[in-house]
Scaffold this motif. Structure first.
Motif, mmCIF file in Angstrom:
data_model
loop_
_atom_site.group_PDB
_atom_site.id
_atom_site.type_symbol
_atom_site.label_atom_id
_atom_site.label_comp_id
_atom_site.label_asym_id
_atom_site.label_seq_id
_atom_site.Cartn_x
_atom_site.Cartn_y
_atom_site.Cartn_z
ATOM 1 N N THR A 36 10.295 1.508 1.651
ATOM 2 C CA THR A 36 9.686 2.770 1.213
ATOM 3 C C THR A 36 10.694 3.598 0.412
ATOM 4 O O THR A 36 10.338 4.239 -0.577
ATOM 5 C CB THR A 36 9.167 3.586 2.423
ATOM 6 O OG1 THR A 36 8.504 2.688 3.316
ATOM 7 C CG2 THR A 36 8.182 4.643 1.988
ATOM 8 N N ALA A 57 -2.178 1.939 -0.462
ATOM 9 C CA ALA A 57 -1.999 1.283 0.837
ATOM 10 C C ALA A 57 -3.353 1.206 1.536
ATOM 11 O O ALA A 57 -4.311 1.853 1.123
ATOM 12 C CB ALA A 57 -0.991 2.048 1.690
ATOM 13 N N LEU A 62 0.528 4.403 6.595
ATOM 14 C CA LEU A 62 1.388 3.963 5.491
ATOM 15 C C LEU A 62 1.401 4.998 4.367
ATOM 16 O O LEU A 62 2.428 5.227 3.733
ATOM 17 C CB LEU A 62 0.930 2.605 4.960
ATOM 18 C CG LEU A 62 1.050 1.423 5.929
ATOM 19 C CD1 LEU A 62 0.416 0.168 5.340
ATOM 20 C CD2 LEU A 62 2.503 1.149 6.296
ATOM 21 N N ASP A 122 1.957 -0.957 -1.303
ATOM 22 C CA ASP A 122 2.700 -1.156 -0.064
ATOM 23 C C ASP A 122 2.004 -2.256 0.738
ATOM 24 O O ASP A 122 0.780 -2.327 0.760
ATOM 25 C CB ASP A 122 2.707 0.157 0.728
ATOM 26 C CG ASP A 122 3.767 0.150 1.821
ATOM 27 O OD1 ASP A 122 4.544 -0.817 1.899
ATOM 28 O OD2 ASP A 122 3.811 1.124 2.599
ATOM 29 N N GLU A 123 2.800 -3.128 1.398
ATOM 30 C CA GLU A 123 2.257 -4.286 2.121
ATOM 31 C C GLU A 123 1.412 -5.144 1.166
ATOM 32 O O GLU A 123 0.217 -5.362 1.357
ATOM 33 C CB GLU A 123 1.413 -3.850 3.337
ATOM 34 C CG GLU A 123 2.105 -2.869 4.272
ATOM 35 C CD GLU A 123 3.342 -3.433 4.964
ATOM 36 O OE1 GLU A 123 3.644 -4.616 4.778
ATOM 37 O OE2 GLU A 123 4.009 -2.680 5.681
ATOM 38 N N GLU A 291 2.118 -2.627 11.478
ATOM 39 C CA GLU A 291 2.607 -1.935 10.279
ATOM 40 C C GLU A 291 2.662 -0.433 10.525
ATOM 41 O O GLU A 291 1.853 0.116 11.270
ATOM 42 C CB GLU A 291 1.662 -2.187 9.089
ATOM 43 C CG GLU A 291 1.578 -3.636 8.674
ATOM 44 C CD GLU A 291 0.422 -3.909 7.722
ATOM 45 O OE1 GLU A 291 0.436 -4.963 7.088
ATOM 46 O OE2 GLU A 291 -0.500 -3.077 7.615
#
Length: 526
Positions: A36, A57, A62, A122-123, A291
């Motif tokens: 991040t 996200a 998140l 993200d992810e 997560e």
């Protein structure tokens, strides 16, 4: 906030990809290595260039985490696209967006297609789903950065169908070695759990079937955990909420201080805080904490949700890899899952380069009966696998060495220089799978490599990069390797260029015969 050296390197590599015309690139960092922070600084760089950035996200936690880190590390504020919250009319140049909200046509159509210059996911292992693709296709002119902790080439190949390059990868072993993550000790609990009746769905085991299969073993698992981990701070991942709740009751009955959280827990934040502060020493959950949740003091992870998906396994284990005062290592408990399929994730898959090494590591951990350091096990397994492979390839290599060719076969070159990464290379991205260019083939031939044996652009690129590096380090050329190994010398690829040149000169001066007193099988180029 100063970046760590690898974080700064990642930041620069990402910008270099975009500047070089690669629009969709990946960053791979293990859980706990500050992904991040890295993408926050990348966001800051793009905003300074006058761009608008969308951070996408799939979970609220998140998004909140991204907004918080962005503000703390760069001072940048951001608008939100989630449910009734909207960025329309906002003057912020950064938007954090929920993919479930952004994917809706009504929401997308409020933006012009060129509204965002950069999109950060993200992810990113989730980004191949229809919901993400709908958003990405709408803003198709934007540069895209995918961030993931995925450690596995198979996952990377899937991501390679969308992304064009890997900008930067920092591996789990490197993070441990450089002191940024906790060492991992793995232990196999000698409890055989039968999964043969468990069905599959979307490429993984069905949670419902897993819960049923696990149920008869919960008391035995709890007893085994008490033997080896009663003094540790433990997170347990289970397939179903009801299984998680039942296991929590069993743990409390035998003496653990266990709590359970799930998506419907009204007091979830209170339980997480109490666990953090030591009121509980075991936290059970049904895949809720994979997560967006951190508790660095966790020093034991129990995966009772067997999976074939490396990214999911990595996320679970990642809840315990962060450093914490007084924590010496993470204990990872594995079980003897009985299944006819071999693709199940084990601790070995966190760091093994390929399935062959992973299987050798898993066998070693299973037979030990005590916790073993993953890095040490990997080192031993890799050496064993390479030795076995070399033995199996010996005849093939002998045949290659006897062929009347002026050029060296890539396999002979890779084995000679002991380049496991080259010999086990599998192309991941679209461009890597394409045939080598004429220019690559001509250059390989000129440098002494047999070009017909190189069948994709990715392998050609890796070979050329390695040849460049070897030339800069003054190591042997493919032609020297071919000549000397053809006369019985071994691993000439590890020699210096000058050493090989001197030996070739001696042979030439001796009428192209080996000089007296030189035993090629024992000579190591000293």
């Amino acid at each position: 906030m100063n970046l760590r050296p690898y974080q700064q390197q990642a930041r620069e590599s990402i910008q270099a990809q975009w500047e070089g015309g690669v629009r969709r690139t990946l960053l791979v960092l293990p859980t706990g290595c500050g992904k991040t922070i890295v993408f926050s600084r990348v966001t800051e760089d793009r905003v300074r260039m006058g761009e608008r950035v969308l951070i996408l996200a799939h979970r609220g936690e998140l998004l909140d985490q991204a907004a918080d880190k962005l503000a703390k590390s760069t001072g940048l504020g951001c608008a939100t696209e989630k449910a009734e919250q909207t960025s329309i009319g906002s003057w912020f140049r950064v938007v954090v967006g929920s993919v479930q909200t952004m994917m809706r046509d009504k929401r997308l159509e409020q933006f012009s297609r060129d509204h965002f210059d950069t999109i950060i996911i993200d992810e990113a292992h989730h980004c191949l789903s229809d919901s993400y693709q709908r958003v990405l296709q709408y803003f198709e002119g934007a540069n895209v950065l995918g961030v993931t902790a995925t450690p596995d080439r198979g996952d990377m190949r899937n991501l390679g169908s969308y992304f064009e390059s890997l900008a930067f990868e920092y591996t789990l072993p490197k993070a441990i070695k450089e002191g940024y993550l906790s060492p991992i000790k793995a232990m196999t609990i000698p409890l055989s759990i039968n999964l043969s009746a468990v069905g599959q769905q979307a490429g993984d085991f069905k949670s419902q079937d897993l819960g049923t299969a696990l149920d008869p073993y919960l008391d035995s698992i709890a007893a085994e955990m008490w033997k080896v981990a009663k003094d540790r701070k433990i997170v347990v991942f289970l397939p179903l909420v009801k299984t998680s709740q039942k296991f929590t009751r069993i743990l409390n009955e035998i003496g653990f201080r266990a709590a359970e959280v799930n998506g419907d827990s009204q007091d979830r934040s209170e339980i997480l805080e109490d666990f953090d502060n030591g009121k509980y020493n075991v936290l059970c959950n049904s895949m809720l904490l994979t997560e967006g949740w951190d508790c660095p003091s966790v020093d034991c992870v129990v995966v009772l949700r067997p999976t074939k998906v490396r990214s999911l396994y990595s996320q679970m284990v990642g809840r315990g890899t962060r450093l914490h005062p007084g924590k010496t290592e993470l204990l990872l408990l594995d079980f003897l899952w009985h299944t006819e399929r071999h693709e199940l994730c084990h601790p070995a898959h966190l760091i093994a380069e390929n399935e062959e090494i992973a299987q050798a590591m898993t066998k070693q951990i299973e037979e030990a009966g005590i916790p073993l350091d993953l890095e040490q096990v990997e080192k031993q397994a890799a050496e064993d696998v390479i030795a076995q492979r070399e033995e199996a390839l010996a005849k093939q290599l002998e045949e290659m060495k006897r062929r009347k060719r002026a050029l060296v076969d890539p396999l002979q070159f890779e084995m000679s220089i002991q380049a496991e990464d080259l010999s086990s290379y599998v192309p991941a991205f679209g461009w890597e799978m394409a045939p080598p260019s004429d220019k690559q083939l001509k250059t390989l031939e000129k440098l002494g490599i047999l070009p017909e044996a190189v069948d994709n652009a990715g392998k050609a690129t890796k070979l050329l990069e390695r040849l460049d590096k070897r030339r800069a380090e003054g190591l042997t050329t493919p032609k020297q390797i071919r000549f000397l190994e053809g006369r019985g010398f071994e691993h000439v690829g590890t020699w210096q260029f000058e050493t090989a040149k001197n030996m070739i000169d001696r042979i030439a001066a001796n009428g192209w015969k080996l000089p007296d007193g030189v035993n090629p099988r024992e000579y190591r180029g000293d």
